[in-house]
Enzyme design. Structure first.
Site, PDB file in Angstrom:
ATOM      1  CE  LYS A  22      -1.721   1.624   3.956  1.00  0.00           C
ATOM      2  NZ  LYS A  22      -1.546   3.186   4.327  1.00  0.00           N
ATOM      3  CG  ASN A  23       2.460   2.829   3.609  1.00  0.00           C
ATOM      4  OD1 ASN A  23       1.285   3.088   3.248  1.00  0.00           O
ATOM      5  ND2 ASN A  23       2.901   2.463   4.815  1.00  0.00           N
ATOM      6  NE  ARG A  93      -0.398  12.174   7.940  1.00  0.00           N
ATOM      7  CZ  ARG A  93       0.054  13.294   8.164  1.00  0.00           C
ATOM      8  NH1 ARG A  93      -1.079  14.160   8.636  1.00  0.00           N
ATOM      9  NH2 ARG A  93       1.172  13.827   8.044  1.00  0.00           N
ATOM     10  CB  CYS A 117      -3.796  11.377  11.669  1.00  0.00           C
ATOM     11  SG  CYS A 117      -2.604   9.947  11.797  1.00  0.00           S
ATOM     12  NE  ARG A 122       1.397  10.143  10.328  1.00  0.00           N
ATOM     13  CZ  ARG A 122       0.803   9.155   9.603  1.00  0.00           C
ATOM     14  NH1 ARG A 122      -0.208   8.885  10.247  1.00  0.00           N
ATOM     15  NH2 ARG A 122       1.556   8.522   8.751  1.00  0.00           N
ATOM     16  N   PRO A 123       3.766  16.346  11.659  1.00  0.00           N
ATOM     17  CG  PRO A 123       5.808  17.019  12.545  1.00  0.00           C
ATOM     18  CD  PRO A 123       4.598  15.929  12.830  1.00  0.00           C
ATOM     19  CB  ILE A 124       4.053  18.143   6.255  1.00  0.00           C
ATOM     20  CG1 ILE A 124       3.260  19.519   6.454  1.00  0.00           C
ATOM     21  CG2 ILE A 124       2.994  16.865   6.435  1.00  0.00           C
ATOM     22  CD1 ILE A 124       2.431  19.330   5.078  1.00  0.00           C
ATOM     23  CG  ASP A 125       8.975  19.871  10.502  1.00  0.00           C
ATOM     24  OD1 ASP A 125       8.233  19.014  10.561  1.00  0.00           O
ATOM     25  OD2 ASP A 125      10.154  19.962  10.795  1.00  0.00           O
ATOM     26  CD  GLN A 126      12.514  17.932   8.607  1.00  0.00           C
ATOM     27  OE1 GLN A 126      13.639  18.021   7.725  1.00  0.00           O
ATOM     28  NE2 GLN A 126      12.302  18.752   9.392  1.00  0.00           N
ATOM     29  CG  ASP A 305       2.971   1.158   9.653  1.00  0.00           C
ATOM     30  OD1 ASP A 305       2.898   2.197  10.560  1.00  0.00           O
ATOM     31  OD2 ASP A 305       2.994   1.501   8.548  1.00  0.00           O
ATOM     32  CB  ILE A 327       7.855   6.140  14.535  1.00  0.00           C
ATOM     33  CG1 ILE A 327       8.821   5.234  14.430  1.00  0.00           C
ATOM     34  CG2 ILE A 327       7.842   7.109  13.252  1.00  0.00           C
ATOM     35  CD1 ILE A 327      10.486   5.384  13.900  1.00  0.00           C
ATOM     36  NE  ARG A 397      -6.756   4.653   6.280  1.00  0.00           N
ATOM     37  CZ  ARG A 397      -6.153   5.670   6.790  1.00  0.00           C
ATOM     38  NH1 ARG A 397      -6.306   6.055   7.864  1.00  0.00           N
ATOM     39  NH2 ARG A 397      -5.046   6.430   6.076  1.00  0.00           N
TER      40      ARG A 397
HETATM   41  C1  UD1 Z   1       4.960   6.401   6.543  1.00  0.00           C
HETATM   42  C2  UD1 Z   1       3.800   5.252   6.353  1.00  0.00           C
HETATM   43  C3  UD1 Z   1       3.380   4.733   7.572  1.00  0.00           C
HETATM   44  C4  UD1 Z   1       4.476   4.664   8.717  1.00  0.00           C
HETATM   45  C5  UD1 Z   1       5.559   5.858   8.840  1.00  0.00           C
HETATM   46  C6  UD1 Z   1       6.778   5.324   9.549  1.00  0.00           C
HETATM   47  C7  UD1 Z   1       2.994   5.891   4.315  1.00  0.00           C
HETATM   48  C8  UD1 Z   1       1.621   6.426   3.544  1.00  0.00           C
HETATM   49  N1  UD1 Z   1       2.738   5.821   5.583  1.00  0.00           N
HETATM   50  O1  UD1 Z   1       4.067   7.656   7.133  1.00  0.00           O
HETATM   51  O2  UD1 Z   1       2.486   3.842   7.600  1.00  0.00           O
HETATM   52  O3  UD1 Z   1       3.974   4.316  10.045  1.00  0.00           O
HETATM   53  O4  UD1 Z   1       5.913   6.063   7.347  1.00  0.00           O
HETATM   54  O5  UD1 Z   1       7.292   4.222   9.070  1.00  0.00           O
HETATM   55  O6  UD1 Z   1       3.926   5.478   3.761  1.00  0.00           O
HETATM   56  N2  UD1 Z   1       7.962  14.057  10.912  1.00  0.00           N
HETATM   57  C9  UD1 Z   1       8.490  15.361  11.004  1.00  0.00           C
HETATM   58  N3  UD1 Z   1       8.411  16.194  10.018  1.00  0.00           N
HETATM   59  C10 UD1 Z   1       7.842  15.801   8.941  1.00  0.00           C
HETATM   60  C11 UD1 Z   1       7.793  14.346   8.600  1.00  0.00           C
HETATM   61  C12 UD1 Z   1       7.777  13.705   9.706  1.00  0.00           C
HETATM   62  O7  UD1 Z   1       8.554  15.645  12.484  1.00  0.00           O
HETATM   63  O8  UD1 Z   1       7.738  16.678   8.054  1.00  0.00           O
HETATM   64  C13 UD1 Z   1       8.054  12.853  11.988  1.00  0.00           C
HETATM   65  C14 UD1 Z   1       6.827  12.348  12.230  1.00  0.00           C
HETATM   66  O9  UD1 Z   1       5.953  13.059  13.037  1.00  0.00           O
HETATM   67  C15 UD1 Z   1       7.127  10.957  12.696  1.00  0.00           C
HETATM   68  C16 UD1 Z   1       8.555  10.621  11.913  1.00  0.00           C
HETATM   69  O10 UD1 Z   1       9.017  11.836  11.477  1.00  0.00           O
HETATM   70  O11 UD1 Z   1       7.663  10.971  14.108  1.00  0.00           O
HETATM   71  C17 UD1 Z   1       8.457   9.704  10.941  1.00  0.00           C
HETATM   72  O12 UD1 Z   1       7.320   9.975  10.225  1.00  0.00           O
HETATM   73  P1  UD1 Z   1       7.098   9.669   8.737  1.00  0.00           P
HETATM   74  O13 UD1 Z   1       8.198   8.592   8.335  1.00  0.00           O
HETATM   75  O14 UD1 Z   1       7.177  10.793   7.637  1.00  0.00           O
HETATM   76  O15 UD1 Z   1       5.703   9.038   8.436  1.00  0.00           O
HETATM   77  P2  UD1 Z   1       4.881   8.970   7.265  1.00  0.00           P
HETATM   78  O16 UD1 Z   1       5.533   9.146   6.042  1.00  0.00           O
HETATM   79  O17 UD1 Z   1       3.603  10.021   7.540  1.00  0.00           O
END
Ligand code: UD1
Length: 432
Positions: A22-23, A93, A117, A122-126, A305, A327, A397
């Protein structure tokens, strides 16, 4: 609303075939719209998240031809809108991958901002840091994130946090940027390699995916391809744990055993037998398993996961185990539900102390999120008596034909409408 109704106590035995990841599929579908030619994607998992992303892709005008449950053809030449509605982001997402894909292709994209969620903030700053480094101006206004650039130019980007989502999103945008991008501290999950391989099969130039430094040389256009998605590591892991928890013997086919090493190692450590073949693993257990500690980490560490499913297994094992979630901060929501079945788990911050009990007893429980829901189904397969798992839309899902696959290896499980008392009664009469 649908529910799973499960009569536990059967050792799962037989063979199960794992579907596409899926991912990986989420990243690949987003990448597919970057070509103006027709792209064929095979081994697509037929699960809710994928179907929602396909709707989002169709909603911006791309042509989506669902050839069969597991094959789709996408043509991005007909895209007319660069705006992804909140309706899709709210449901899934990962529609934010369309931000990277549209930005790369059209240098402009607007996507509703994903909210928090169930499993954490789950921030998206990166993601934003990456887009800005490529030259985009990123603004957030009225709940929408916009990224615009006159031109995208490759850059040196260091991720402060290892993020799957940011790695994929930046890879998408950088694939069609001018010049070279070096992405450091990248995530290394198998699905990142799969998205990179897919992009390369369309003519992108990405090297190093699967290591923590990814090098991307931008190309002007991406072409037609036919590509088959890798097997789902987490679906496979869930069946491995289900086999071990029920003291069963299951051959899990269509997997890449290397992707399952962290899970296999833990199962072996607690006394299960794991036999690896080229594209299958067999998991056997004939006794109550032992205890261990687990800490979730980015790949190749133990996957977050798989944390709930593994914790459900440890909750039935001999002795005390410690489960550390490093995580996502809110991934222990299943603990109260498992407690209703007799589990003894104490949560302190991001650590769960699991004291193994001899058995679970069937109860009414509710899936709090996708993987936690799968853990409750595994628990239901072991428990004495009948377990009803509510809110299974979360499970749908990410698991294709979950109940059918479980039935195929001997589980007594039905999917019923919560209001359909007759169906429930029929199941109860059948299994008592
Ligand atoms: C993806 C997977 C999810 C899995 C996760 C970790 C998909 C669609 N989802 O989620 O099933 O549980 O990887 O293996 O592939 N973070 C930040 N800033 C950012 C992005 C992330 O601080 O901009 C933090 C998150 O809060 C978290 C960590 O980084 O603590 C890892 O998150 P991330 O690897 O980005 O997870 P997803 O891509 O959302």
């Amino acid at each position: 609303m649908e529910q799973y109704i499960i009569k536990g106590g059967h050792a799962l035995k037989g063979e199960v075939v794992i579907g596409g990841a899926k991912n990986a599929a989420l990243g690949i579908l987003a990448a597919a719209i970057m070509s103006n030619e027709t792209v064929t994607i095979e081994n697509l998992p037929n699960v809710r998240d994928i179907n929602v992303l396909l709707q989002a892709i169709e909603a911006i005008g791309a042509t989506v031809d669902r050839v069969s449950d597991n094959v789709v053809k996408i043509n991005g030449s007909t895209i007319g809108s660069l705006n992804i509605d909140y309706e899709f982001i709210r449901k899934i997402r990962a529609s934010y991958y369309l931000l990277g894909a549209l930005l790369g292709k059209y240098k402009s994209a607007q996507v509703a901002l994903p909210g928090g969620c169930a499993i954490g903030s789950r921030p998206i700053d990166q993601h934003i840091k990456g887009f800005e480094a490529l030259g985009a101006v990123v603004t957030i206004d009225h709940g929408t994130i916009s990224a615009q650039a006159d031109e995208l130019a490759g850059n040196h980007i260091y991720l402060d946090v290892v993020s799957v989502g940011a790695t994929i999103n930046i890879m998408l945008a950088a694939s069609m940027a001018e010049g070279k991008t070096i992405l450091e501290n990248a995530a290394k999950e198998p699905h990142i390699v799969d998205v990179a391989n897919f992009l390369n099969s369309m003519g992108a130039n990405i090297k190093g995916a699967g290591t923590d430094v990814i090098r991307i040389k931008g190309v002007k256009e991406l072409k037609s391809t036919t590509y088959s998605i890798i097997p789902d590591q987490i679906e496979a892991g869930t069946f491995m744990v289900a086999a071990a928890a029920t003291k069963g013997d299951v051959l899990i086919k269509n997997v890449i055993p290397k992707h399952l090493e962290a899970i296999s190692a833990k199962l072996v450590e607690i006394g299960a037998e794991v036999i690896e073949y080229d594209d299958a693993v067999r998991v056997k257990a004939d006794k109550r398993l032992g205890h261990t500690n687990i800490k979730t980490l980015p790949y190749p560490g133990f996957p977050t996961d798989m944390q709930p499913q593994m914790a459900a297994l440890l909750a039935l094992s001999n002795g005390s185990s410690m489960v550390i979630e490093s995580i996502f901060e809110n991934r222990f929501k299943y603990v109260d539900e498992l407690a209703r079945m007799g589990a003894s788990i104490k949560v302190e911050g991001n650590i769960a102390i699991v004291n193994g009990v001899e058995k679970f007893s069937g109860a009414m429980v509710s899936a709090p999120d996708l993987r936690a829901g799968a853990a409750l189904v595994v628990a239901g397969c072991v428990a004495d008596g009948i377990t009803v798992v509510d809110s299974i839309h979360y499970i749908q899902r990410g698991y294709e034909a979950f109940e059918e696959k479980l039935r195929g290896i001997g589980a007594d499980i039905e999917r019923v409408d919560a209001e359909d008392y007759k169906a429930m009664q029929k199941f109860r009469l059948k299994v008592v």
